[in-house]
Scaffold this active site. Structure first.
Site, PDB file in Angstrom:
ATOM      1  N   ASP A   1       1.034  -1.131  -0.037  1.00 41.87           N
ATOM      2  CA  ASP A   1      -0.038   0.045  -0.105  1.00 41.87           C
ATOM      3  C   ASP A   1       0.909   1.367  -0.108  1.00 41.87           C
ATOM      4  O   ASP A   1       1.707   1.532   0.704  1.00 41.87           O
ATOM      5  CB  ASP A   1      -0.797  -0.054   1.223  1.00 41.87           C
ATOM      6  CG  ASP A   1      -1.881   1.159   1.057  1.00 41.87           C
ATOM      7  OD1 ASP A   1      -2.410   1.332  -0.061  1.00 41.87           O
ATOM      8  OD2 ASP A   1      -2.482   1.324   2.053  1.00 41.87           O
TER       9      ASP A   1
ATOM     10  N   HIS B   1      -3.753  13.765   1.043  1.00 47.02           N
ATOM     11  CA  HIS B   1      -4.078  13.043   2.108  1.00 47.02           C
ATOM     12  C   HIS B   1      -2.870  12.937   3.162  1.00 47.02           C
ATOM     13  O   HIS B   1      -3.080  13.190   4.426  1.00 47.02           O
ATOM     14  CB  HIS B   1      -4.273  11.535   1.712  1.00 47.02           C
ATOM     15  CG  HIS B   1      -4.367  10.465   2.775  1.00 47.02           C
ATOM     16  ND1 HIS B   1      -5.491  10.402   3.524  1.00 47.02           N
ATOM     17  CD2 HIS B   1      -3.562   9.604   3.187  1.00 47.02           C
ATOM     18  CE1 HIS B   1      -5.168   9.425   4.454  1.00 47.02           C
ATOM     19  NE2 HIS B   1      -4.224   8.901   4.225  1.00 47.02           N
TER      20      HIS B   1
ATOM     21  N   GLU C   1     -10.680   3.835   3.558  1.00 43.24           N
ATOM     22  CA  GLU C   1      -9.835   4.726   2.661  1.00 43.24           C
ATOM     23  C   GLU C   1     -10.110   4.608   1.130  1.00 43.24           C
ATOM     24  O   GLU C   1     -10.131   3.146   0.640  1.00 43.24           O
ATOM     25  CB  GLU C   1      -8.337   4.223   2.871  1.00 43.24           C
ATOM     26  CG  GLU C   1      -7.795   4.885   4.485  1.00 43.24           C
ATOM     27  CD  GLU C   1      -6.467   4.723   4.638  1.00 43.24           C
ATOM     28  OE1 GLU C   1      -5.576   4.088   4.029  1.00 43.24           O
ATOM     29  OE2 GLU C   1      -5.819   5.507   5.550  1.00 43.24           O
TER      30      GLU C   1
ATOM     31  N   GLU D   1      -9.352   4.212  -2.264  1.00 41.73           N
ATOM     32  CA  GLU D   1      -8.018   3.788  -3.099  1.00 41.73           C
ATOM     33  C   GLU D   1      -8.209   3.035  -4.422  1.00 41.73           C
ATOM     34  O   GLU D   1      -9.399   2.604  -4.473  1.00 41.73           O
ATOM     35  CB  GLU D   1      -7.195   3.026  -2.240  1.00 41.73           C
ATOM     36  CG  GLU D   1      -6.816   3.495  -0.754  1.00 41.73           C
ATOM     37  CD  GLU D   1      -5.734   2.969  -0.181  1.00 41.73           C
ATOM     38  OE1 GLU D   1      -4.579   2.154  -0.658  1.00 41.73           O
ATOM     39  OE2 GLU D   1      -5.282   3.100   1.162  1.00 41.73           O
TER      40      GLU D   1
ATOM     41  N   ASP E   1      -9.244   0.230   1.890  1.00 42.28           N
ATOM     42  CA  ASP E   1      -8.361  -0.189   2.851  1.00 42.28           C
ATOM     43  C   ASP E   1      -8.859   0.304   4.220  1.00 42.28           C
ATOM     44  O   ASP E   1      -8.606   1.241   4.701  1.00 42.28           O
ATOM     45  CB  ASP E   1      -7.209   0.461   2.508  1.00 42.28           C
ATOM     46  CG  ASP E   1      -5.995   0.279   3.602  1.00 42.28           C
ATOM     47  OD1 ASP E   1      -6.099  -0.599   4.260  1.00 42.28           O
ATOM     48  OD2 ASP E   1      -5.028   1.261   3.663  1.00 42.28           O
TER      49      ASP E   1
ATOM     50  N   LYS F   1      -4.719  -2.023   9.933  1.00 45.41           N
ATOM     51  CA  LYS F   1      -4.998  -2.055   8.574  1.00 45.41           C
ATOM     52  C   LYS F   1      -5.415  -3.308   8.058  1.00 45.41           C
ATOM     53  O   LYS F   1      -6.030  -3.769   7.066  1.00 45.41           O
ATOM     54  CB  LYS F   1      -3.571  -1.455   8.012  1.00 45.41           C
ATOM     55  CG  LYS F   1      -3.545  -0.109   8.058  1.00 45.41           C
ATOM     56  CD  LYS F   1      -4.361   0.839   7.258  1.00 45.41           C
ATOM     57  CE  LYS F   1      -3.681   2.249   7.621  1.00 45.41           C
ATOM     58  NZ  LYS F   1      -4.593   3.212   6.633  1.00 45.41           N
TER      59      LYS F   1
HETATM   60 CA    CA Z   1      -4.139   2.973   2.839  1.00 42.88          CA
END
Ligand code: CA
Length: 423
Positions: A134, A141, A207, A209, A241, A261
């Protein structure tokens, strides 16, 4: 122009206005019909195309693909054949489903063998993911997070504009869209508490993404240049994520995210090929200071993909909370891959690399609750009268993405998952 991308082509399959899957898209995925084993598929409109069955019936022209590559629960073996095969395959599908072509159009028996309504099948995780990385490549961000977690005056760390920052994640908990997950538990420590405590996260977040999948391997010691990176990037998907901010804030020093995560990430089911995205390339932001030579690149390497995030509370309509765009990324995929391999780290077919949260300048374009609510200080008012600082139990988060120009809309479908109460 890649033949299948021609905006003039129409299909004999009905494609409704606003569909993500016109005949110019022709993404790849894995589907499972009831009582059958998983197979490689594409999609036009609301119809799944059984590519294995097309192959078994000799409908793919000169393309020669072994049966077991298409009667398969992942795209890895197909991707490993090389981009020339997937390119030929998209062109062959474009011919077969072209409104002018009668072979399938006028043969109901054959049609019934190769087409399924999307509502009748299950879409599986498209790729057997080996390693997952990642990145952290949105300057907005990284600045927002640095401002909240560290120091507004020095929000970006000194390395950020020189290195596409990333970390190695975990592939085991990446699931396909529609896979619900449990609110994670872990250690947190409130700023005013003396000691950490244990419990379900109070700051569950998404998140926004995009992720790309590797379609060509390298040997250890080899590096991929920014110029060659396109050969190794097979295609893109939407990626959520999921993150637990309170766990993250306590654990991330000094080695970065860990349990905040790796409990769940969600991937959309269709791999949109880099070929199909060719017409939507745009220039990225100017990089100042100048990057080191191995990170320099030529041409337009960002992609104009409009992105949206919705929260669907229980018994409530989905409510849009964010509109962003993949084109905002400071570091592009070619640079990410060049950096990832510059030390000789080998990559394998099926490796997944995610962009990092995609935020823009406008507060409505922030790609996480952390930023949208500014760590809970500006809650989002939901249409049912409730408010959200982070994600509640039984909330479903839905992300959508699409490109559009010349009257052609190439969409990614959606990635959605519900946060179930802690187990
Ligand atoms: Ca991330």
């Amino acid at each position: 122009m890649i033949k299948a991308n021609n905006p003039e082509i129409k299909s004999w399959i009905e494609v409704k206005q606003g569909s993500d899957f016109p005949i110019q898209n022709l993404p790849f995925g894995i589907f499972k019909a009831q009582g059958k084993s998983p197979r490689v598929a594409s999609i036009i409109g609301d119809f799944i195309i059984d590519i294995a069955e097309l192959n078994n019936n000799g409908l793919l022209g000169n393309i020669s693909i072994a049966k077991e590559i298409l009667e398969n629960s992942a795209l890895n073996d197909l991707m490993a054949l090389g981009k020339h095969i997937s390119r030929d395959l998209r062109n062959a599908l474009s011919d077969l489903f072209n409104a002018e072509n009668a072979i399938l159009r006028d043969n109901a028996a054959l049609r019934n063998k190769v087409l399924y309504k999307i509502s009748d099948v299950e879409l599986l995780l498209p790729v057997k993911i080996g390693d997952y990385t990642d990145f952290y490549s949105s300057i907005e961000h990284a600045t927002n997070v640095g401002t909240m977690f560290r120091d507004p005056a020095n929000a970006l760390l000194p390395n950020w504009k020189h290195i596409p920052i990333g970390y190695h994640g975990r592939a085991s908990s990446i699931a396909v869209s529609g896979t619900d997950f449990f609110r994670p538990k872990g250690q947190t420590k409130a700023p005013d508490a003396e000691l950490p405590s244990f419990g379900a996260t109070k700051q569950l977040d998404f998140e926004l993404e995009m992720a790309f999948v590797i379609g060509k391997s390298t040997n250890n010691g080899d590096s991929v240049s920014t110029k060659d990176a396109d050969d190794y990037i097979f295609g893109l998907m939407l990626f959520n994520d999921w993150s637990a901010r309170d766990i993250q804030a306590w654990e991330y020093v000094p080695l970065g995210p860990f349990l905040a995560k790796n409990f769940a990430s969600t991937l959309s089911p269709w791999v949109i090929t880099l070929d199909a995205l060719e017409p939507f390339k745009v220039a990225g932001p100017i990089q100042d200071p100048k990057v080191l030579p191995y990170l320099e690149y030529q041409g337009e390497k960002n992609y104009d993909v409009k992105l949206e995030v919705y929260i669907e509370a229980e018994k409530s309509e989905a409510y849009r909370i964010c509109e962003s765009n993949f084109k905002y990324m400071y570091w592009n995929m070619n640079q990410q891959l060049a950096h990832h391999t510059v030390n000789g780290c080998n990559i394998n077919v099926g490796d997944l690399m995610a962009s990092g949260t995609i935020s823009g300048k406008d507060p409505h374009s922030y790609g996480s609750m952390l930023e949208l609510t500014w760590r809970g200080t500006k809650p989002i008012q939901m249409p049912d009268g409730s408010e959200r600082k982070f994600i509640n139990d039984n909330d479903t988060v839905i992300m959508k993405g699409y490109c559009e120009n010349n009257g052609v809309r190439i969409g990614f479908g959606e990635v959605k998952a519900k946060a179930l109460p802690s187990k």
